[in-house]
Structures are given as C-alpha cells and as structure tokens.
Design an enzyme around this catalytic site. Structure first.
Site, mmCIF file in Angstrom:
data_model
loop_
_atom_site.group_PDB
_atom_site.id
_atom_site.type_symbol
_atom_site.label_atom_id
_atom_site.label_comp_id
_atom_site.label_asym_id
_atom_site.label_seq_id
_atom_site.Cartn_x
_atom_site.Cartn_y
_atom_site.Cartn_z
ATOM 1 N N GLU A 80 0.844 -1.187 0.000
ATOM 2 C CA GLU A 80 0.000 0.000 0.000
ATOM 3 C C GLU A 80 0.885 1.245 0.000
ATOM 4 O O GLU A 80 0.408 2.339 0.235
ATOM 5 C CB GLU A 80 -0.953 -0.024 1.192
ATOM 6 C CG GLU A 80 -0.285 -0.127 2.538
ATOM 7 C CD GLU A 80 -1.292 -0.275 3.668
ATOM 8 O OE1 GLU A 80 -1.346 -1.370 4.243
ATOM 9 O OE2 GLU A 80 -2.023 0.669 3.960
ATOM 10 N N CYS A 112 -3.477 -3.252 4.288
ATOM 11 C CA CYS A 112 -2.634 -4.300 4.877
ATOM 12 C C CYS A 112 -3.124 -5.709 4.539
ATOM 13 O O CYS A 112 -2.397 -6.689 4.746
ATOM 14 C CB CYS A 112 -2.569 -4.146 6.395
ATOM 15 S SG CYS A 112 -2.087 -2.496 6.905
ATOM 16 N N THR A 153 3.627 4.780 15.304
ATOM 17 C CA THR A 153 3.326 3.433 14.787
ATOM 18 C C THR A 153 3.799 3.278 13.339
ATOM 19 O O THR A 153 3.155 2.617 12.538
ATOM 20 C CB THR A 153 1.818 3.110 14.902
ATOM 21 O OG1 THR A 153 1.073 4.097 14.176
ATOM 22 C CG2 THR A 153 1.359 3.110 16.342
ATOM 23 N N SER A 202 -9.976 3.203 13.619
ATOM 24 C CA SER A 202 -9.261 2.072 13.007
ATOM 25 C C SER A 202 -9.124 0.916 14.004
ATOM 26 O O SER A 202 -9.262 -0.251 13.623
ATOM 27 C CB SER A 202 -7.899 2.510 12.468
ATOM 28 O OG SER A 202 -6.996 2.783 13.513
ATOM 29 N N HIS A 231 -2.531 -9.472 12.549
ATOM 30 C CA HIS A 231 -1.957 -8.285 11.902
ATOM 31 C C HIS A 231 -1.513 -7.367 13.045
ATOM 32 O O HIS A 231 -2.281 -7.135 13.993
ATOM 33 C CB HIS A 231 -2.991 -7.599 11.003
ATOM 34 C CG HIS A 231 -2.552 -6.233 10.580
ATOM 35 N ND1 HIS A 231 -1.354 -6.021 9.938
ATOM 36 C CD2 HIS A 231 -3.104 -5.005 10.746
ATOM 37 C CE1 HIS A 231 -1.203 -4.722 9.708
ATOM 38 N NE2 HIS A 231 -2.256 -4.082 10.189
ATOM 39 N N LYS A 240 -4.798 -6.750 22.099
ATOM 40 C CA LYS A 240 -6.235 -6.433 22.182
ATOM 41 C C LYS A 240 -7.055 -7.424 21.353
ATOM 42 O O LYS A 240 -8.178 -7.775 21.713
ATOM 43 C CB LYS A 240 -6.491 -5.002 21.689
ATOM 44 C CG LYS A 240 -6.019 -3.947 22.675
ATOM 45 C CD LYS A 240 -6.405 -2.570 22.209
ATOM 46 C CE LYS A 240 -5.871 -1.530 23.180
ATOM 47 N NZ LYS A 240 -6.410 -0.207 22.978
ATOM 48 N N ASN A 265 5.366 -1.083 12.376
ATOM 49 C CA ASN A 265 4.379 -1.533 11.397
ATOM 50 C C ASN A 265 5.020 -1.710 10.025
ATOM 51 O O ASN A 265 5.853 -0.899 9.612
ATOM 52 C CB ASN A 265 3.218 -0.519 11.301
ATOM 53 C CG ASN A 265 1.971 -1.127 10.666
ATOM 54 O OD1 ASN A 265 1.976 -2.277 10.213
ATOM 55 N ND2 ASN A 265 0.889 -0.356 10.639
ATOM 56 N N SER A 298 -7.320 -1.903 6.344
ATOM 57 C CA SER A 298 -8.248 -0.784 6.510
ATOM 58 C C SER A 298 -9.007 -0.523 5.232
ATOM 59 O O SER A 298 -8.529 -0.790 4.126
ATOM 60 C CB SER A 298 -7.478 0.476 6.905
ATOM 61 O OG SER A 298 -6.975 0.320 8.207
HETATM 62 N N1 CAA Z 1 1.985 4.079 30.627
HETATM 63 C C1 CAA Z 1 1.393 3.024 30.076
HETATM 64 N N2 CAA Z 1 0.471 3.138 29.063
HETATM 65 C C2 CAA Z 1 0.196 4.361 28.609
HETATM 66 C C3 CAA Z 1 0.796 5.519 29.144
HETATM 67 C C4 CAA Z 1 1.726 5.341 30.200
HETATM 68 N N3 CAA Z 1 2.351 6.358 30.760
HETATM 69 N N4 CAA Z 1 0.308 6.579 28.476
HETATM 70 C C5 CAA Z 1 -0.577 6.116 27.555
HETATM 71 N N5 CAA Z 1 -0.654 4.776 27.661
HETATM 72 C C6 CAA Z 1 -1.458 3.853 26.852
HETATM 73 C C7 CAA Z 1 -2.890 4.291 26.667
HETATM 74 O O1 CAA Z 1 -3.701 3.951 27.779
HETATM 75 C C8 CAA Z 1 -3.251 3.524 25.399
HETATM 76 O O2 CAA Z 1 -3.478 2.162 25.719
HETATM 77 P P1 CAA Z 1 -4.966 1.548 25.621
HETATM 78 O O3 CAA Z 1 -5.415 1.755 24.202
HETATM 79 O O4 CAA Z 1 -4.788 0.112 25.965
HETATM 80 O O5 CAA Z 1 -5.797 2.322 26.598
HETATM 81 C C9 CAA Z 1 -1.944 3.535 24.598
HETATM 82 O O6 CAA Z 1 -0.916 3.863 25.539
HETATM 83 C C10 CAA Z 1 -1.920 4.561 23.510
HETATM 84 O O7 CAA Z 1 -2.271 5.792 24.062
HETATM 85 P P2 CAA Z 1 -3.215 6.797 23.265
HETATM 86 O O8 CAA Z 1 -4.440 6.096 22.753
HETATM 87 O O9 CAA Z 1 -3.385 8.027 24.081
HETATM 88 O O10 CAA Z 1 -2.227 7.090 22.035
HETATM 89 P P3 CAA Z 1 -2.345 8.087 20.867
HETATM 90 O O11 CAA Z 1 -3.577 8.912 20.912
HETATM 91 O O12 CAA Z 1 -1.051 8.800 20.856
HETATM 92 O O13 CAA Z 1 -2.482 7.155 19.548
HETATM 93 C C11 CAA Z 1 -2.834 5.331 18.084
HETATM 94 C C12 CAA Z 1 -2.364 5.758 19.489
HETATM 95 C C13 CAA Z 1 -4.317 5.652 17.894
HETATM 96 C C14 CAA Z 1 -2.610 3.841 17.940
HETATM 97 C C15 CAA Z 1 -1.999 6.104 17.023
HETATM 98 O O14 CAA Z 1 -0.643 5.793 17.161
HETATM 99 C C16 CAA Z 1 -2.436 5.841 15.587
HETATM 100 O O15 CAA Z 1 -3.348 6.487 15.073
HETATM 101 N N6 CAA Z 1 -1.769 4.867 14.867
HETATM 102 C C17 CAA Z 1 -2.103 4.542 13.482
HETATM 103 C C18 CAA Z 1 -3.397 3.768 13.370
HETATM 104 C C19 CAA Z 1 -3.280 2.304 13.702
HETATM 105 O O16 CAA Z 1 -2.200 1.726 13.783
HETATM 106 N N7 CAA Z 1 -4.439 1.643 13.866
HETATM 107 C C20 CAA Z 1 -4.483 0.228 14.143
HETATM 108 C C21 CAA Z 1 -5.717 -0.421 13.572
HETATM 109 S S1 CAA Z 1 -5.816 -0.113 11.805
HETATM 110 C C22 CAA Z 1 -4.767 -1.282 11.125
HETATM 111 O O17 CAA Z 1 -4.406 -2.236 11.756
HETATM 112 C C23 CAA Z 1 -4.282 -1.063 9.725
HETATM 113 C C24 CAA Z 1 -2.903 -0.528 9.788
HETATM 114 O O18 CAA Z 1 -1.925 -1.245 9.765
HETATM 115 C C25 CAA Z 1 -2.756 0.930 9.876
#
Ligand code: CAA
Length: 377
Positions: A80, A112, A153, A202, A231, A240, A265, A298
């Site tokens: 992709e 993916c 990521t 996502s 994945h 999860k 990733n 996605s």
């Molecule tokens: N100690 C331990 N854990 C902590 C922490 C700390 N001090 N601070 C934060 N965390 C945890 C949070 O609780 C959260 O865990 P949970 O989800 O289990 O609650 C985790 O760290 C991430 O924190 P946030 O959600 O606040 O993080 P963020 O807003 O910065 O974004 C994300 C995280 C949404 C994954 C972002 O990195 C993102 O958008 N990534 C791209 C999208 C993605 O990968 N999606 C996956 C599904 S889609 C897919 O699989 C296709 C693909 O390949 C893209």
C-alpha cells in the site's frame, strides 16, 4: 486434495532504527506510553536509498537464495506504499531476481490485507497449475506525519513467501473466514506520501472485523487453534485482538510479536512478520500445530485463516539471518530520523550517500524514472 502452502518464508527490514524511549523524550511523552502503552520498543526507519522495492528485493533474495527460480511461474507484489500509479512494483523484482520471461507478474492492493489476498491468489494458481510455484512479496514503508499520533506506529519491512505443493513449512487451509465492509479508518489519497488515519476508529474496526471473520472461520471449520498471529500495526493491537477473542490476556504468546516490537508496522508484511516471530522464537516444536492468522486491511477487508505446520519446518527457516536482520541495524538519533524523514522520496539523494541499504539501492529519479542498482558492499 493436494497440500498447498508455504515452502519458504523470510523477511527484511531497513538498516536503521530509533528507540521509542528517545522518541518519547522528543515528543514530551513518557517511555511507558510506547514501551507499555503501544508495546513498541524500536522502530525501523527507511533511509532515502531504501523504498518498498528495495526492501522487497532483500526479502525475495533471502527466499530464492539456493532455490531453483525456474520453478517460479507467478510473482505477486502486495503493497500500500507503491512507487508508481500505473507500473507494478512486481516487475522490478522480476527484473532484479532474473525470473524467467514466462513468469506472470502483477501487484495487488487492499491496504494491509493485500498480502493475504496475494497468498490466496497464489494458492489458487498453484492448485490450478500442478507442479508450478508462486513467489509472493509484501513490502511497505508505514508512514504518518511528523508529530501526529500515528508517527509512533511507523516502521518498514518486507516478507517474501514461496507457495507450492507439498510445502516444507506450512499447509494452508483454504476454508477461511471473511468480513468486508467499506470504512474510512485509514487511507492515502493519490499524490500523498503519508497515510491519513482515524486512530480510534481504526482500532474499533480492527476488533469488530476480527470478531466477524473469526465467526465466519469457525462456522466453516469449527476448529481448535494452537496459536494465533494477528496483523500487528503495533503490538498492543495484537494483544487487544487476543483479549477480544478469549476475554483475557492469559496465554497471549509474546513470541508472536518478538520482531514486530523491534521493527514497527510494515502494513502488508506485519502479519507474516508475526508468523516468522512465532516460528523462530517459540522453543516448543510446532510440527502439526494449527496456527490461526488474522489479516486486516483498513478500508476494510479482513480474513481469518489457518495453517498446519509441517514436521521439520525448522530446517527451512533461516533464524540466524532473521536475528541478523534485526541485530545488525544501526541506532540513529531522533534528529537523524527527522532529517531522513524530510529527505524520503526526494529525487536527489546524493547528499545522503553514506546511508546503506539492503541488496538493492534506490539512486534517485532521472527523467521521471526511478533508478535502482544492486548494492555492492
Ligand atoms: N503508561 C502506560 N500506558 C500508557 C501511558 C503510560 N504512561 N500513556 C498512555 N498509555 C497507553 C494508553 O492507555 C493507550 O493504551 P490503551 O489503548 O490500551 O488504553 C496507549 O498507551 C496509547 O495511548 P493513546 O491512545 O493516548 O495514544 P495516541 O492517541 O497517541 O495514539 C494510536 C495511538 C491511535 C494507535 C496512534 O498511534 C495511531 O493512530 N496509529 C495509526 C493507526 C493504527 O495503527 N491503527 C491500528 C488499527 S488499523 C490497522 O491495523 C491497519 C494498519 O496497519 C494501519
């Protein structure tokens, strides 16, 4: 019915990585957010002389080294993060591997999920053409904007797989589970180098598609699984997924994310890097064990399927090379990463010549044509 499946498998990643503890510091976050929150420790960074093609070529060399490539009649490239709107990425691999001119060559795209679509297309080809084999390469540079939540990521890497009859490593079960439904959780409009993502949506889609395709898989098979590989956009997502299926984190196999945690990733290749992680890091002999695999792309399409491990599969895995791919990488600072990020995909990369690639090197663009050469160490 003849057994068809994975006869060889290998992966590649870039020669550079950043540490997520240093990344946290640079983004005013605590280390635990990335090490524990996303379960990511390091992230592979592609230098400007490395791209989707060069990463794929290194993985393809790893599986075809000492292999009779005359047997390969089909080459499919899944990505992709391709480098041309029209021409396939696969044809570059065909050229640099010196595959025969009667080999069929094309790309497949569906985020993916494309790697899995390629595997099952290859499976159907081998079944329809007894005695023939197929090479599937999945390669991606996962790239979001600097200072966006997605930035944590990223990663890059490729997996190459040879699909054949009487496979040495794993037999693919053709009865799978599917769920497809349009969504706008992650996409990359034409002309952009970075993906756009709705992170929260996502993650929800990933989990709801997992449940739906797993249900479909079980309706078609009613089968107990010994292990599952997911994945893995980031390792916490795989955990999860496990919790969504089993209700708790007991028995989550951390071996299945060993390399993903250090690479990040790789979009199409991530699920298969998880499989390689499991096979090479699990002490127990997995012969005849059934491994479930969850593929999510996605946009969105998912497929849940299974493989049965062959006796003696370990003899066909180059674990020393897998470890070397990870351990030989060079640690770069966040500043160096940001310089590289800004230089990625520039036409003129001469000033960054000191950066090394794998087996193939992207030299730049001349007259709108991308130029590559085999890398002489
Ligand atoms: N100690 C331990 N854990 C902590 C922490 C700390 N001090 N601070 C934060 N965390 C945890 C949070 O609780 C959260 O865990 P949970 O989800 O289990 O609650 C985790 O760290 C991430 O924190 P946030 O959600 O606040 O993080 P963020 O807003 O910065 O974004 C994300 C995280 C949404 C994954 C972002 O990195 C993102 O958008 N990534 C791209 C999208 C993605 O990968 N999606 C996956 C599904 S889609 C897919 O699989 C296709 C693909 O390949 C893209």
């Amino acid at each position: 019915m003849q057994d068809i499946g994975i006869n060889r498998i290998s992966f590649s990643t870039s020669r550079y990585f950043i540490d997520m503890a240093e990344f946290a510091l640079s983004r005013n976050q605590v280390k635990a957010k990335y090490y524990d929150g996303l379960m990511q420790e390091k992230m592979s960074i592609p230098p400007p002389c490395e791209d989707t093609i060069t990463l794929a070529f290194s993985a393809a060399v790893n599986v075809t080294d000492k292999y009779d490539i005359e047997k390969i009649d089909l080459l499919i490239f899944a990505t992709e993060s391709g480098i041309d709107e029209s021409k396939s990425c696969a044809i570059y691999i065909h050229k640099f591997l010196n595959l025969k001119s009667t080999c069929k060559v094309f790309d497949i795209k569906q985020a993916c999920y494309a790697g899995t679509a390629a595997i099952f297309t290859a499976y159907a080809f081998v079944r329809a053409n007894p005695g023939r084999q197929a090479l599937v390469v999945m390669s991606d540079v996962a790239r979001y904007g600097l200072h966006t939540p997605g930035e944590a990521t990223q990663g890059c890497g490729a997996v190459a797989v040879i699909i054949s009859e009487n496979p040495s490593i794993a037999v693919i079960n053709p009865k799978t589970g599917i769920h497809s439904e349009e969504s706008m959780d992650f996409w990359r409009p034409v002309g952009r180098n970075e993906a756009i993502v709705n992170g929260a949506m996502s993650a929800k889609k990933y989990l709801s598609f997992l449940k739906r395709s797993y249900e479909d898989f079980q309706k078609n098979n009613g089968m107990e699984l010994d292990h599952i590989c997911f994945h893995t956009p980031f390792c916490k997502m795989a955990l999860k997924g496990h919790i969504a299926l089993y209700g708790n984190r007991d028995n989550f196999n951390v071996n299945s994310i060993a390399y993903n945690r250090l690479i990040g990733n790789c979009y199409t290749a991530s699920l298969y890097i998880s499989l390689i992680s499991l096979l090479s890091n699990t002490k127990e002999d997995l012969s005849r064990r059934i491994i479930g695999l969850y593929s999510y792309g996605s946009g969105s399409v998912s497929e849940f399927f299974s493989v049965r491990m062959q006796a003696g599969y370990m003899d066909f895995l180059n674990i020393d090379l897998f470890k070397k791919n990870i351990e030989d990488r060079i640690h770069i600072s966040i500043k160096e990463y940001e310089n590289i990020y800004d230089s990625y995909c520039l036409d003129d990369i001469k000033n960054l010549d000191y950066l090394t690639s794998g087996e193939l090197r992207f030299l730049g663009v001349s007259d709108d044509m991308r130029v590559y050469e085999k890398y002489k160490r």
